[in-house]
Design an enzyme around this catalytic site. Structure first.
Site, PDB file in Angstrom:
ATOM      1  N   ASP A 102      82.213  74.014   4.022  1.00 27.36           N
ATOM      2  CA  ASP A 102      82.179  73.836   2.578  1.00 27.36           C
ATOM      3  C   ASP A 102      82.927  74.980   1.904  1.00 27.36           C
ATOM      4  O   ASP A 102      83.028  76.084   2.467  1.00 27.36           O
ATOM      5  CB  ASP A 102      80.731  73.818   2.072  1.00 27.36           C
ATOM      6  CG  ASP A 102      79.994  72.546   2.468  1.00 27.36           C
ATOM      7  OD1 ASP A 102      80.663  71.550   2.787  1.00 27.36           O
ATOM      8  OD2 ASP A 102      78.748  72.558   2.453  1.00 27.36           O
ATOM      9  N   TYR A 105      75.433  80.093  12.913  1.00 28.82           N
ATOM     10  CA  TYR A 105      75.625  80.466  11.516  1.00 28.82           C
ATOM     11  C   TYR A 105      74.676  81.588  11.111  1.00 28.82           C
ATOM     12  O   TYR A 105      73.575  81.718  11.660  1.00 28.82           O
ATOM     13  CB  TYR A 105      75.324  79.273  10.594  1.00 28.82           C
ATOM     14  CG  TYR A 105      76.213  78.074  10.769  1.00 28.82           C
ATOM     15  CD1 TYR A 105      77.393  77.943  10.033  1.00 28.82           C
ATOM     16  CD2 TYR A 105      75.870  77.044  11.648  1.00 28.82           C
ATOM     17  CE1 TYR A 105      78.203  76.829  10.176  1.00 28.82           C
ATOM     18  CE2 TYR A 105      76.673  75.928  11.791  1.00 28.82           C
ATOM     19  CZ  TYR A 105      77.840  75.820  11.056  1.00 28.82           C
ATOM     20  OH  TYR A 105      78.637  74.728  11.200  1.00 28.82           O
ATOM     21  N   ASP A 115      72.414  73.689  -2.179  1.00 23.84           N
ATOM     22  CA  ASP A 115      72.892  75.070  -2.158  1.00 23.84           C
ATOM     23  C   ASP A 115      73.042  75.554  -3.605  1.00 23.84           C
ATOM     24  O   ASP A 115      72.850  74.784  -4.550  1.00 23.84           O
ATOM     25  CB  ASP A 115      74.207  75.212  -1.373  1.00 23.84           C
ATOM     26  CG  ASP A 115      75.347  74.379  -1.955  1.00 23.84           C
ATOM     27  OD1 ASP A 115      75.432  74.237  -3.188  1.00 23.84           O
ATOM     28  OD2 ASP A 115      76.161  73.868  -1.165  1.00 23.84           O
ATOM     29  N   ARG A 132      72.555  73.553   4.895  1.00 21.61           N
ATOM     30  CA  ARG A 132      71.933  73.546   3.560  1.00 21.61           C
ATOM     31  C   ARG A 132      70.751  72.582   3.505  1.00 21.61           C
ATOM     32  O   ARG A 132      69.765  72.835   2.808  1.00 21.61           O
ATOM     33  CB  ARG A 132      72.964  73.236   2.472  1.00 21.61           C
ATOM     34  CG  ARG A 132      73.823  72.031   2.678  1.00 21.61           C
ATOM     35  CD  ARG A 132      75.025  72.087   1.724  1.00 21.61           C
ATOM     36  NE  ARG A 132      76.076  71.180   2.130  1.00 21.61           N
ATOM     37  CZ  ARG A 132      76.235  69.968   1.639  1.00 21.61           C
ATOM     38  NH1 ARG A 132      75.400  69.511   0.710  1.00 21.61           N
ATOM     39  NH2 ARG A 132      77.230  69.201   2.035  1.00 21.61           N
TER      40      ARG A 132
END
Length: 289
Positions: A38, A66, A80, A171
């Site tokens: 993203d 991540y 988010d 997310r």
């Protein structure tokens, strides 16, 4: 120019922005990537250049790691902090309770993908439907959280270290963690640190690639396409067999069944091959034609 380029993506760039910029920098049209990030996310983007673009489909299955920031007490429509706030509430959660909830998310599970995603339903991308104010039912998808742990706290947000399978929306994971805690939550930052055999520690910024290209060193930045298949058995083809491979012919062999990285006598990576019943067939070739 053929190979894999590891890019440390900047915030506010789409993955497509990165590819478009590299096409201009490297003067190569054949560039693609795997594992879309993203715009708000940073970190490792695996980019394929030249003939190596044929390998991108194999990178999609890689597990990823991540570092994500979790903001509790805030729920948004995008899950988010870039989205519209749906609700806020006090989030009084102890570290012990958070660790307990994180532990409950380990393993295989079903995850409902977010409305703000590129998944298509009846020919329309979900984010297009969401932007027009709509919402549709989404089928849960199987994912796997290999590991999830608390890595610290900064500015009131919790830092999570997450290792997961392909197709995992971090997310959504943050949103679901907040819901299980009873206070809601959203993702406030995301950085991909690894994908399959590749690490962001070895990645370059676009500016670093641009400088190298200006100095005529861009090709030296590329990683061999065969690195993608480093866990696969390897074999070397004779010159006669290499000619058959380059013609796309099947090859009789005494090798055991399975997949192989096949190299020429001088070490060039020719193809990924599969042996079954004494015959090797090409899965995907990587030599220049």
């Amino acid at each position: 120019m053929n190979g894999i380029l590891l890019i440390d993506k900047e915030p506010d760039w789409t993955s497509s922005d990165v590819v478009a910029k590299l096409r201009g920098v490297l003067h190569e049209k054949r560039i693609g990537h795997s594992g879309t990030l993203d715009p708000m996310a940073t970190g490792l983007l695996v980019v394929f250049v030249g003939r190596a673009t044929r390998a991108a489909e194999f990178a999609g299955t890689h597990d990823k790691r991540y570092l994500a920031s979790l903001r509790l007490g805030t729920v948004t429509d995008t899950q988010d902090i870039t989205g519209n706030v749906i609700r806020t509430q006090p989030a009084v959660v102890s570290e012990r309770r958070l660790r307990e909830v994180l532990e409950s998310f380990r393993g295989e599970q079903l995850q409902i993908p977010p409305m703000y995603s590129a998944i298509k339903i009846r020919g329309r991308k979900l984010y297009e439907i969401a932007r027009s104010g709509g919402e549709v039912e989404r089928e849960p998808r199987p994912i796997r959280i290999n590991d999830i742990s608390l890595a610290g706290c900064s500015g009131g947000d919790w830092l999570l270290d997450i290792s997961c399978s392909k197709g995992t929306y971090v997310r959504t994971l943050c949103n679901d963690i907040g819901e299980r805690l009873g206070c809601g939550g959203c993702m406030s930052a995301l950085r991909r640190v690894s994908a399959g055999p590749f690490s962001v520690d070895d990645a370059l910024t676009i500016d670093e690639v641009r400088r190298a290209a200006g100095e005529g060193r861009a090709e030296k930045l590329l990683i061999g396409t065969d690195r993608l298949f480093e866990g696969t058995k390897k074999c070397t083809a004779s010159s006669a067999i290499e000619k058959k491979i380059r013609c796309g012919a099947e090859i009789k062999t005494g090798l055991p069944d399975g997949e192989y990285r096949v190299y020429s006598g001088n070490g060039d990576f020719l193809m990924l091959g599969r042996v079954a019943g004494g015959t090797m067939k090409t899965v995907k070739s990587f030599f220049e034609v």
